[in-house]
Enzyme design. Structure first.
Site, PDB file in Angstrom:
ATOM      1  N   CYS A   2      -0.644   3.175  -9.839  1.00 18.58           N
ATOM      2  CA  CYS A   2      -1.430   3.931 -10.719  1.00 18.58           C
ATOM      3  C   CYS A   2      -2.699   2.957 -11.530  1.00 18.58           C
ATOM      4  O   CYS A   2      -2.283   1.768 -11.958  1.00 18.58           O
ATOM      5  CB  CYS A   2      -0.905   4.641 -11.765  1.00 18.58           C
ATOM      6  SG  CYS A   2       0.195   5.789 -11.167  1.00 18.58           S
ATOM      7  N   ARG A  27      -5.050   0.726  -6.702  1.00 11.95           N
ATOM      8  CA  ARG A  27      -3.799   0.999  -7.345  1.00 11.95           C
ATOM      9  C   ARG A  27      -3.006   2.063  -7.004  1.00 11.95           C
ATOM     10  O   ARG A  27      -1.926   2.428  -7.198  1.00 11.95           O
ATOM     11  CB  ARG A  27      -3.897   0.604  -8.883  1.00 11.95           C
ATOM     12  CG  ARG A  27      -4.522  -0.646  -9.507  1.00 11.95           C
ATOM     13  CD  ARG A  27      -4.796  -0.533 -10.542  1.00 11.95           C
ATOM     14  NE  ARG A  27      -3.368  -0.722 -11.334  1.00 11.95           N
ATOM     15  CZ  ARG A  27      -2.569  -1.923 -11.427  1.00 11.95           C
ATOM     16  NH1 ARG A  27      -3.366  -3.055 -11.275  1.00 11.95           N
ATOM     17  NH2 ARG A  27      -1.689  -2.152 -12.007  1.00 11.95           N
ATOM     18  N   TRP A  75      -0.480   6.939  -8.112  1.00 10.99           N
ATOM     19  CA  TRP A  75       0.275   6.716  -6.854  1.00 10.99           C
ATOM     20  C   TRP A  75       1.516   7.306  -7.197  1.00 10.99           C
ATOM     21  O   TRP A  75       2.434   6.744  -7.952  1.00 10.99           O
ATOM     22  CB  TRP A  75       0.265   5.258  -6.491  1.00 10.99           C
ATOM     23  CG  TRP A  75       1.264   4.913  -5.143  1.00 10.99           C
ATOM     24  CD1 TRP A  75       0.852   4.916  -3.936  1.00 10.99           C
ATOM     25  CD2 TRP A  75       2.626   4.556  -5.466  1.00 10.99           C
ATOM     26  NE1 TRP A  75       1.867   4.432  -3.350  1.00 10.99           N
ATOM     27  CE2 TRP A  75       3.233   4.385  -4.185  1.00 10.99           C
ATOM     28  CE3 TRP A  75       3.527   4.294  -6.383  1.00 10.99           C
ATOM     29  CZ2 TRP A  75       4.236   4.011  -3.754  1.00 10.99           C
ATOM     30  CZ3 TRP A  75       4.900   4.036  -6.117  1.00 10.99           C
ATOM     31  CH2 TRP A  75       5.343   3.948  -4.770  1.00 10.99           C
ATOM     32  N   ASN A 100       0.831   4.385 -16.206  1.00 11.70           N
ATOM     33  CA  ASN A 100       1.051   3.372 -15.321  1.00 11.70           C
ATOM     34  C   ASN A 100       2.584   2.970 -15.269  1.00 11.70           C
ATOM     35  O   ASN A 100       2.666   2.155 -16.168  1.00 11.70           O
ATOM     36  CB  ASN A 100      -0.062   2.429 -14.985  1.00 11.70           C
ATOM     37  CG  ASN A 100       0.490   1.493 -13.929  1.00 11.70           C
ATOM     38  OD1 ASN A 100       0.016   0.207 -14.122  1.00 11.70           O
ATOM     39  ND2 ASN A 100       1.130   1.699 -12.899  1.00 11.70           N
ATOM     40  N   GLY A 101       3.426   3.345 -14.487  1.00 11.57           N
ATOM     41  CA  GLY A 101       4.936   2.860 -14.584  1.00 11.57           C
ATOM     42  C   GLY A 101       5.747   3.778 -14.255  1.00 11.57           C
ATOM     43  O   GLY A 101       5.513   4.976 -13.820  1.00 11.57           O
ATOM     44  N   GLU A 482       5.329  -9.578  10.999  1.00 10.90           N
ATOM     45  CA  GLU A 482       3.890  -9.273  10.168  1.00 10.90           C
ATOM     46  C   GLU A 482       3.045  -8.336  11.178  1.00 10.90           C
ATOM     47  O   GLU A 482       2.442  -7.191  10.694  1.00 10.90           O
ATOM     48  CB  GLU A 482       3.073 -10.584   9.913  1.00 10.90           C
ATOM     49  CG  GLU A 482       1.967 -10.093   9.360  1.00 10.90           C
ATOM     50  CD  GLU A 482       1.620  -9.536   8.236  1.00 10.90           C
ATOM     51  OE1 GLU A 482       2.671  -9.127   7.378  1.00 10.90           O
ATOM     52  OE2 GLU A 482       0.642  -9.123   7.874  1.00 10.90           O
ATOM     53  N   LYS A 486       2.061  -4.377  10.149  1.00 12.09           N
ATOM     54  CA  LYS A 486       0.809  -4.121  10.245  1.00 12.09           C
ATOM     55  C   LYS A 486       0.628  -2.503  10.834  1.00 12.09           C
ATOM     56  O   LYS A 486      -0.185  -1.800  10.763  1.00 12.09           O
ATOM     57  CB  LYS A 486      -0.352  -4.918  10.836  1.00 12.09           C
ATOM     58  CG  LYS A 486      -0.608  -6.391  10.305  1.00 12.09           C
ATOM     59  CD  LYS A 486      -1.414  -5.875   8.957  1.00 12.09           C
ATOM     60  CE  LYS A 486      -0.801  -5.845   7.771  1.00 12.09           C
ATOM     61  NZ  LYS A 486      -0.404  -6.768   6.916  1.00 12.09           N
ATOM     62  N   GLU A 489       2.229   0.272   9.023  1.00 13.86           N
ATOM     63  CA  GLU A 489       1.415   0.688   7.767  1.00 13.86           C
ATOM     64  C   GLU A 489       0.417   1.258   8.063  1.00 13.86           C
ATOM     65  O   GLU A 489      -0.033   2.354   7.271  1.00 13.86           O
ATOM     66  CB  GLU A 489       1.120  -0.770   7.205  1.00 13.86           C
ATOM     67  CG  GLU A 489       0.535  -0.853   5.755  1.00 13.86           C
ATOM     68  CD  GLU A 489       0.322  -2.137   5.495  1.00 13.86           C
ATOM     69  OE1 GLU A 489       0.337  -3.040   6.009  1.00 13.86           O
ATOM     70  OE2 GLU A 489       0.262  -2.340   4.063  1.00 13.86           O
ATOM     71  N   HIS A 505      21.925  -7.592  21.430  1.00 15.27           N
ATOM     72  CA  HIS A 505      23.081  -7.671  20.270  1.00 15.27           C
ATOM     73  C   HIS A 505      22.667  -6.461  20.019  1.00 15.27           C
ATOM     74  O   HIS A 505      23.302  -6.044  18.944  1.00 15.27           O
ATOM     75  CB  HIS A 505      23.160  -8.687  19.329  1.00 15.27           C
ATOM     76  CG  HIS A 505      23.384 -10.083  19.882  1.00 15.27           C
ATOM     77  ND1 HIS A 505      24.416 -10.466  20.387  1.00 15.27           N
ATOM     78  CD2 HIS A 505      22.607 -11.146  19.987  1.00 15.27           C
ATOM     79  CE1 HIS A 505      24.379 -11.660  20.889  1.00 15.27           C
ATOM     80  NE2 HIS A 505      23.333 -12.049  20.687  1.00 15.27           N
ATOM     81  N   LYS A 604      -2.472  -0.541  -2.895  1.00 18.52           N
ATOM     82  CA  LYS A 604      -2.816  -1.988  -2.791  1.00 18.52           C
ATOM     83  C   LYS A 604      -2.087  -2.912  -3.703  1.00 18.52           C
ATOM     84  O   LYS A 604      -1.537  -4.064  -3.350  1.00 18.52           O
ATOM     85  CB  LYS A 604      -4.166  -2.493  -2.755  1.00 18.52           C
ATOM     86  CG  LYS A 604      -4.782  -3.851  -2.597  1.00 18.52           C
ATOM     87  CD  LYS A 604      -4.731  -4.111  -1.265  1.00 18.52           C
ATOM     88  CE  LYS A 604      -5.072  -5.530  -0.966  1.00 18.52           C
ATOM     89  NZ  LYS A 604      -4.694  -5.852   0.543  1.00 18.52           N
TER      90      LYS A 604
END
Ligand code: AGP
Length: 609
Positions: A2, A27, A75, A100-101, A482, A486, A489, A505, A604
């Protein structure tokens, strides 16, 4: 996460608040709202589900105006994204508050407030705070006193900002575990989660410390610390121009940022272009610290963690120095056995990631030789709180999927490998080889960007799939991780990475003709082993997409597509191959029609644990 913005001015501030929210949308972007106190001392409120643009539409249709206000882009943590759960939350038609939190003891507080007759409209943890603040104000306390009493009973992390119609020119705020900065104007003052939100109105900032409570009005600014003592916090002038980031000819920030990599990588390495400047890039005192370093502990999250995993190979193989890498959310809660002489390295694009910051703060006195952060955002919390700092020169990264931040982190880590390696017997020849490879890197990345159309043509095969496997061996395992991150996401395809030797395995059971397999196969010393692994996959019917050095001896055949990559120095291949995987994810997401720059459920900057 947020983002919060607040203003206390003598002019109308709704547009300042909206511009601040636009700049804070990285955010969180699932809902947004703002509350202002109008000329009649009434609260005026807009709350909308969706991005800040929805709030702007509502404001255009029916403007809410005032000189004092708070605003928020969300968020969701507690309570689904909706207009009702959007902030600001209101109590008694007089107090409006943004947060925010996470308030960890919200359930107990809610029960207490229900018993006292307060009614709850939302499913958020935040609503308890606005009622608590209202209770204190209704008991006759002033804004500062009311926020102090409120903060005293809160457990968890918060940046809070609130307005009260009985104190129409004031905003009160508190910070504990989430960032908050005061923007100091002339005859007006502001608050925000990030100074960036306020660069339109001021270049003078006060970065609040943990436990601080602040009261602003057009004419005053008072800060008290966690003990309630008045304190003076330093004023910082940030004169650098605000970067205006336009999309230009690109459809998405992610694509733009992928294409900015040659320049960003060159700028990051250029910081060490002069003789003897390598150590200096890590901050004053780095040379003396590096002389004492016996080992490295890297701590980071997400993509930045993958950068750390790549660096472990470089640090151990090239610099001969022991390196451990751990995700911050695990590191911070683990009982650790330290090794003397270890350097703590945190890696973070934003410099605000809550778990990484907590890991830095939790490091015990004397546990590490020093702390070094590799970050992309100057003046961020990690930068302010670390002893040594390397700033990557990626420029502002807007796309939620990290691209240029990751590859510039890798350049920084390779520079760290050089700095530590030459103290531990790395030969001058090896140092020259690595330096030359870093100089040539932008060119190889450019050659990879040219492969865009070929990579785009691979993406078709992923569109109808629900899953994908990414394989790599050695240093290419974290690159495969990575690549998988990507893809998942931004395209929402479930993707997992495995070291290729681990396949038999367990994961091989998943492989059939519905499972595309991406292999990062540059043609290093493990190539023959990797080829055997790929045969195991192919014989189970999977379609293979192999990113291979054009000289590695792979040829396309039925159900095996080869993407021939530029032949480049071994040491920089992890960076070059990453760029190709970024493009693959981008094209898959584009075809699937997802929101490439703002994928669902993400933000972000992750400032909650
Ligand atoms: C990467 O694409 C992600 N969005 C995410 O994993 C990110 O790298 C992570 O949240 C860490 O962020 P930081 O680098 O700002 O600390």
């Amino acid at each position: 996460m947020c983002g919060i913005v607040a203003a206390a001015a003598r002019r109308e501030v709704s547009e300042i608040l909206l511009e601040g929210l636009r700049r804070l949308e990285y955010r969180g972007y699932d809902s947004a709202g703002m509350a202002l106190i109008d000329n009649e001392r009434n609260l005026q409120l807009h709350k909308q589900q969706g991005k800040v643009s929805e709030l702007e539409k509502a404001q255009r249709l029916q403007p809410v105006l005032g000189c004092t206000g708070v605003a928020h882009t969300r968020w969701a943590t507690h309570g689904e994204p909706s207009g009702v759960n959007a902030h600001p939350h209101i109590s008694g038609q007089r107090v409006a508050l943004v947060h925010n939190g996470i308030i960890e003891n919200h359930e107990a507080l809610r029960r207490e407030l229900l018993d006292q007759g307060y009614e709850f409209a939302s499913g958020t943890d935040t609503e308890v705070v606005v009622h608590l603040l209202h209770r204190e104000l209704a008991a006759g306390k002033n804004m500062l006193q009311a926020m102090q009493s409120t903060a005293r009973v809160l457990e968890g992390a918060y940046a809070l900002a609130a307005i009260d119609t009985e104190h129409p020119d004031q905003v009160v705020a508190a910070r504990q575990g989430s960032p908050l900065v005061v923007g100091v104007g002339i005859g007006e003052n502001f608050l925000a989660s990030d100074q960036l939100a306020l660069r339109q109105v001021t270049d003078r900032f006060i970065f609040l410390e943990e436990g601080d409570i602040v009261l602003i009005s057009p004419a005053e600014l008072q800060v008290v610390d966690r003990h309630g003592e008045p304190v003076e916090r330093p004023l910082t002038s940030i004169s650098a121009a605000v970067e205006v980031v336009e999309l230009g000819a690109y459809d998405h920030y992610m694509l733009k940022e992928i294409h900015e990599q040659p320049q960003a990588l060159a700028a990051t390495f250029a910081q060490a272009s002069g003789p003897g400047q390598l150590d200096e890039c890590f901050g004053a005192g780095a040379a003396e610290v590096f002389d004492r370093v016996q080992g490295v502990q890297i701590v980071a999250c997400g993509t930045s963690y993958h950068a750390g995993m790549v660096a472990r190979y470089w640090l151990e193989e090239l610099a001969g120095i022991a390196c451990e890498v751990e995700v911050a959310s695990e590191f911070r809660y683990r009982r650790r056995v330290g090794h003397a002489g270890t350097l703590l390295v945190t890696i973070s694009q934003s410099g605000e990631t809550a778990d990484t910051l907590a890991a830095l703060r939790d490091a015990r006195q004397g546990e590490f030789v020093a702390s070094l952060v590799i970050a992309n955002v100057d003046n961020s919390s990690l930068v302010r709180e670390s002893e040594l700092v390397f700033l990557t020169q990626a420029g502002m990264e807007i796309g939620v999927a990290s691209t240029k931040a990751f590859t510039t982190q890798l350049v920084a880590l390779l520079m760290l490998t050089l700095a530590l390696g030459r103290r531990r017997g790395m030969t001058p020849q090896k140092q020259r080889e690595i330096t030359a490879a870093l100089q040539a890197l932008p060119d190889y990345v450019q050659q990879t960007l040219v492969l865009d159309t070929a990579i785009e043509s691979l993406s078709d095969a992923f569109i109808p799939r629900h899953h994908a496997l990414f394989l790599g061996r050695g240093i290419y395992y974290p690159i495969a991780m990575e690549g998988a991150l990507k893809l998942k996401e931004i395209s929402y395809i479930h993707a997992e990475a495995y070291p290729a030797g681990e396949l038999k395995h367990g994961p091989l059971a998943l492989v059939d003709n519905d499972m595309p397999v991406v292999a990062v196969a540059p043609g290093d010393e493990l190539l023959e082993k990797l080829k055997s692994n790929l045969e195991e996959v192919r014989s189970r019917g999977a379609e293979l997409f192999v990113f291979a050095d054009r000289q590695a001896g792979f040829a396309s055949e039925p159900r095996v597509q080869i993407l021939p990559m530029p032949h480049c120095p071994e040491v920089i291949k992890p960076i070059v191959y990453t760029v190709a995987l970024q493009l693959l994810s981008y094209h898959v997401a584009l075809q699937k029609g997802t929101d490439v720059d703002k994928p669902r459920n993400l933000a972000k900057s992750v400032t909650v644990e």
